[in-house]
Design an enzyme around this catalytic site. Structure first.
Site, short mmCIF file in Angstrom:
data_model
loop_
_atom_site.label_atom_id
_atom_site.label_comp_id
_atom_site.label_asym_id
_atom_site.label_seq_id
_atom_site.Cartn_x
_atom_site.Cartn_y
_atom_site.Cartn_z
N LEU A 77 -0.19 7.96 -22.82
CA LEU A 77 -0.11 7.95 -21.31
C LEU A 77 -0.84 6.77 -20.71
O LEU A 77 -1.94 6.52 -20.98
CB LEU A 77 -0.60 9.23 -20.35
CG LEU A 77 -0.40 9.10 -19.02
CD1 LEU A 77 1.01 9.39 -18.59
CD2 LEU A 77 -1.41 10.39 -18.55
N GLU A 98 13.57 8.93 -7.23
CA GLU A 98 13.98 10.06 -6.59
C GLU A 98 12.54 10.64 -6.02
O GLU A 98 11.46 10.37 -6.40
CB GLU A 98 14.26 11.37 -7.81
CG GLU A 98 15.52 10.98 -8.50
CD GLU A 98 16.66 11.01 -7.39
OE1 GLU A 98 16.55 11.92 -6.40
OE2 GLU A 98 17.60 10.18 -7.55
N SER A 108 -5.24 2.15 -0.43
CA SER A 108 -4.41 1.04 -0.07
C SER A 108 -5.10 -0.27 0.52
O SER A 108 -6.29 -0.09 1.08
CB SER A 108 -3.21 1.70 1.02
OG SER A 108 -4.09 1.92 2.16
N ASP A 122 -1.79 12.39 -0.77
CA ASP A 122 -2.15 12.40 0.63
C ASP A 122 -2.74 13.80 1.02
O ASP A 122 -2.34 14.83 0.64
CB ASP A 122 -0.94 11.97 1.34
CG ASP A 122 -1.16 11.85 2.88
OD1 ASP A 122 -2.36 11.56 3.18
OD2 ASP A 122 -0.28 11.72 3.70
N GLY A 156 -8.14 14.17 3.49
CA GLY A 156 -9.08 14.33 5.02
C GLY A 156 -8.58 15.59 5.76
O GLY A 156 -9.72 16.61 5.93
N ARG A 196 -10.54 1.97 7.35
CA ARG A 196 -11.15 3.23 7.59
C ARG A 196 -12.63 3.03 7.85
O ARG A 196 -13.12 2.04 7.37
CB ARG A 196 -10.96 4.08 6.44
CG ARG A 196 -9.33 4.54 6.38
CD ARG A 196 -9.32 5.50 5.51
NE ARG A 196 -7.88 6.20 5.46
CZ ARG A 196 -7.23 7.47 4.99
NH1 ARG A 196 -8.19 8.06 4.56
NH2 ARG A 196 -5.89 7.49 5.14
N HIS A 219 -11.95 13.83 -0.79
CA HIS A 219 -11.74 12.60 -1.71
C HIS A 219 -12.32 13.13 -2.92
O HIS A 219 -11.80 12.95 -4.11
CB HIS A 219 -12.15 11.23 -1.29
CG HIS A 219 -11.43 10.62 0.02
ND1 HIS A 219 -10.17 10.81 0.09
CD2 HIS A 219 -11.90 10.26 1.15
CE1 HIS A 219 -10.00 10.44 1.46
NE2 HIS A 219 -11.01 9.84 1.90
N ARG A 237 7.06 9.34 4.35
CA ARG A 237 6.85 8.19 4.32
C ARG A 237 6.77 7.47 3.18
O ARG A 237 6.09 8.04 2.22
CB ARG A 237 5.64 7.87 5.26
CG ARG A 237 5.91 7.83 6.81
CD ARG A 237 4.50 7.22 7.60
NE ARG A 237 3.26 7.93 7.07
CZ ARG A 237 2.88 9.03 7.71
NH1 ARG A 237 3.42 9.79 8.79
NH2 ARG A 237 1.69 9.78 7.44
N ILE A 238 6.79 6.33 2.95
CA ILE A 238 6.70 5.40 1.63
C ILE A 238 5.14 4.68 1.71
O ILE A 238 4.62 4.32 0.99
CB ILE A 238 7.79 4.35 1.62
CG1 ILE A 238 8.89 4.95 1.24
CG2 ILE A 238 7.43 3.47 0.35
CD1 ILE A 238 9.41 5.72 -0.06
N SER A 239 4.82 4.49 3.07
CA SER A 239 3.69 3.99 3.45
C SER A 239 3.07 2.65 2.54
O SER A 239 2.01 2.64 1.76
CB SER A 239 2.39 4.90 3.12
OG SER A 239 2.60 6.17 4.02
C1 FPP Z 1 -5.21 9.98 1.33
O1 FPP Z 1 -5.76 11.22 2.04
C2 FPP Z 1 -6.02 10.03 0.16
C3 FPP Z 1 -6.54 8.74 -0.04
C4 FPP Z 1 -6.74 7.56 0.97
C5 FPP Z 1 -7.38 8.35 -1.28
C6 FPP Z 1 -6.83 9.24 -2.73
C7 FPP Z 1 -8.11 9.18 -3.33
C8 FPP Z 1 -8.44 10.15 -4.19
C9 FPP Z 1 -7.49 11.19 -4.55
C10 FPP Z 1 -9.71 10.16 -4.88
C11 FPP Z 1 -9.82 9.04 -5.85
C12 FPP Z 1 -9.11 9.12 -6.98
C13 FPP Z 1 -9.53 8.41 -8.11
C14 FPP Z 1 -8.58 8.42 -9.27
C15 FPP Z 1 -10.59 7.45 -8.30
P1 FPP Z 1 -6.07 11.09 3.64
O2 FPP Z 1 -7.47 10.91 3.50
O3 FPP Z 1 -5.30 9.97 4.12
O4 FPP Z 1 -5.93 12.35 4.20
P2 FPP Z 1 -5.31 12.83 5.66
O5 FPP Z 1 -3.92 12.23 5.53
O6 FPP Z 1 -5.53 14.21 5.45
O7 FPP Z 1 -6.30 12.23 6.68
#
Ligand code: FPP
Length: 247
Positions: free
Chosen positions: A135, A211, A69, A24, A27, A75, A41, A198-200
């Protein structure tokens, strides 16, 4: 130093077999630099690389990353496109190196909702890395914990309706076998970045006794030192699984 942290992890009591991460803060990372959100991202992929390498070095067996998700489909279109582009770029650029390191990648979620190019990328990364034994990397894409449970219940109900399953035989093991993570142990440790508590809708069944480690670090800034710090935090925990402690 980072190598000292890794030495401390290795000297510690136990390394978690399965680490799950809610990545997280992409953004906010971008906005804080006056950049468009989607650039966060792209930057987040570096942190994915750091976490994979740290998992390999520490001896973690399974790493599960929440990449997209079910709710993320809502979005803005440009951001959804950027996230899918990140997945395709990851598959194109990293598959060979992941395979060489013995990382087996599986993409778990409603993959059928992805467009053809993204589904091809999923097929490519799974094929190239198949059989890796160092892994297991689960990329959770178009994934939601509730949706996963509904899907599992629906598949059991269908089998019961077809007379292939006695409803009285449904138990936790059977339900687990109908989840995307069938056959894998539950996460021992959940890491969430950016300070949110949060678990979201992530792995609702599997996280029952996991944990939780929350760090204020935004995902693009998360590096292997932060990963080892999370493992060290885990090593200090006493896991009781609802029972009394061992003193
Ligand atoms: C949450 O940040 C992150 C995501 C919704 C996507 C996570 C994706 C990546 C790290 C890139 C893709 C990875 C792979 C392995 C293909 P947010 O946008 O909700 O951030 P914010 O809470 O600051 O708005």
């Amino acid at each position: 130093m980072v190598s000292d942290l890794l030495d401390a992890v290795r000297a510690g009591s136990r390394v978690p077999r399965h680490v799950a991460i809610v990545m997280d803060g992409n953004g906010r990372w971008a906005e804080g630099r006056g950049l468009a959100r989607h650039l966060g991202h792209g930057e987040g992929m570096k942190a994915v690389r750091e976490s994979v390498e740290a998992s390999l070095a520490a001896g973690v067996e399974i790493l599960t990353l929440f990449a997209f998700s079910t709710q993320n489909w809502k979005r803005p279109e440009a951001e959804v496109r950027a996230l899918m582009e990140a997945l395709r770029t990851y598959a194109r650029k990293e598959s060979a190196e992941l395979a060489a390191s013995g990382v087996e990648v599986r993409v778990l979620g409603e993959v059928e909702r992805l467009n053809a190019a993204s589904r091809d990328a999923v097929r490519h990364i799974e094929e190239v890395t198949g059989g890796g034994s160092e892994l297991r990397l689960n990329l959770m894409v178009s994934y939601g914990g509730r949706e996963e449970l509904v899907r599992a219940v629906r598949s059991m109900a269908r089998r019961a309706g077809d007379g292939l399953l006695d409803p009285g035989s449904i138990d936790a093991d059977l339900l687990e076998g109908a989840l995307y993570t069938a056959g894998l142990p539950d996460p021992d440790l959940l890491v969430r970045t950016s300070g949110e508590q949060r678990i979201s809708n992530f792995m609702l069944w599997q996280l029952a006794y996991t944990e939780i480690h929350i760090t204020a670090t935004l995902w693009p800034d998360f590096d292997r030192g932060d990963f080892y710090a999370a493992l060290l935090d885990y090593q200090r925990r006493e896991r009781r699984f609802g029972e009394v402690g061992t003193g």
